[in-house]
Design an enzyme around this catalytic site. Sequence first.
Site, short mmCIF file in Angstrom:
data_model
loop_
_atom_site.label_atom_id
_atom_site.label_comp_id
_atom_site.label_asym_id
_atom_site.label_seq_id
_atom_site.Cartn_x
_atom_site.Cartn_y
_atom_site.Cartn_z
N HIS A 78 37.90 33.49 43.72
CA HIS A 78 37.87 33.15 45.33
C HIS A 78 37.16 31.82 45.65
O HIS A 78 37.61 31.05 46.26
CB HIS A 78 37.66 34.30 46.09
CG HIS A 78 38.25 35.48 46.16
ND1 HIS A 78 37.67 36.89 45.83
CD2 HIS A 78 39.61 35.85 46.08
CE1 HIS A 78 38.64 37.83 45.71
NE2 HIS A 78 39.86 37.02 45.96
N LYS A 137 43.70 51.07 54.99
CA LYS A 137 42.91 51.13 53.64
C LYS A 137 41.38 51.22 53.74
O LYS A 137 40.98 51.04 54.76
CB LYS A 137 43.20 49.67 53.02
CG LYS A 137 44.29 49.44 52.34
CD LYS A 137 44.17 48.32 51.20
CE LYS A 137 45.54 47.95 50.51
NZ LYS A 137 45.59 46.76 49.99
N ARG A 157 46.94 33.37 39.76
CA ARG A 157 46.25 33.46 38.38
C ARG A 157 47.02 33.30 37.39
O ARG A 157 46.93 32.72 36.13
CB ARG A 157 45.38 34.68 38.38
CG ARG A 157 44.17 34.87 39.33
CD ARG A 157 43.81 36.24 39.45
NE ARG A 157 44.77 37.32 40.00
CZ ARG A 157 44.36 38.38 40.64
NH1 ARG A 157 43.27 38.83 40.27
NH2 ARG A 157 45.50 39.17 40.89
N SER A 191 39.27 41.37 42.29
CA SER A 191 38.32 42.34 43.01
C SER A 191 38.40 43.50 42.44
O SER A 191 37.33 44.31 42.25
CB SER A 191 38.47 42.29 44.37
OG SER A 191 38.35 41.08 44.97
#
Length: 170
Positions: A17, A41, A90, A129
């Site tokens: 990030h 969440k 990515r 993450s």
Amino acid sequence: MKKAIYPGSFDPMTYGHLDIIKRAAKIFDELTIGVLDNRAKTPLFSVEERVKILSEACKDIPNVKVESFSGLLIDYAREKNFHVSIRGLRAITDFEYELQIAQTNRLLSGGDLDTIFLTTSLEYSYLSSTGVKEIASFGGDLSKCCPEFIADLVYKKYNVKNPKFRREGN
Ligand code: PNS
């Protein structure tokens, strides 16, 4: 003034990030990191904690701001007058998910919110993450994943010792 929003969960922020943030901050006059407050969440870090972490990690980048948002990104973007959303890519596995978000946002915003993708630097292309949380939960080494102050906070959440200190016998 060219400005952009970099939205995400950042639970927690990784070097991947940070790499995207630094590079986007060079392209745009002002970059706002939009931390998603998703009540549906249960993140490891509260939205307040994530904003604080990102603010600390980016404190030396003068044109970067950190805010939180909830609800639809296009509504937040409209309210704050953002027309560009930044996302990192990515690998090809990210592409389908990212394409779906980008197309949905463009459609829902009536073409008002475009997405610009930056390819993650190769050295961080393995990072996520989710991976950071899993490594930390088993007491693994996060030194290549995120700044040390973040690693310490993640270990603390899992009640495990930083392996650096275990090695040094402290
Ligand atoms: O870091 P993440 O979890 O991959 O980020 C995803 C994010 C925050 C960019 C995306 O979930 C989002 O923008 N959520 C807000 C709700 C929204 O606007 N949904 C419509 C697009 S599918």
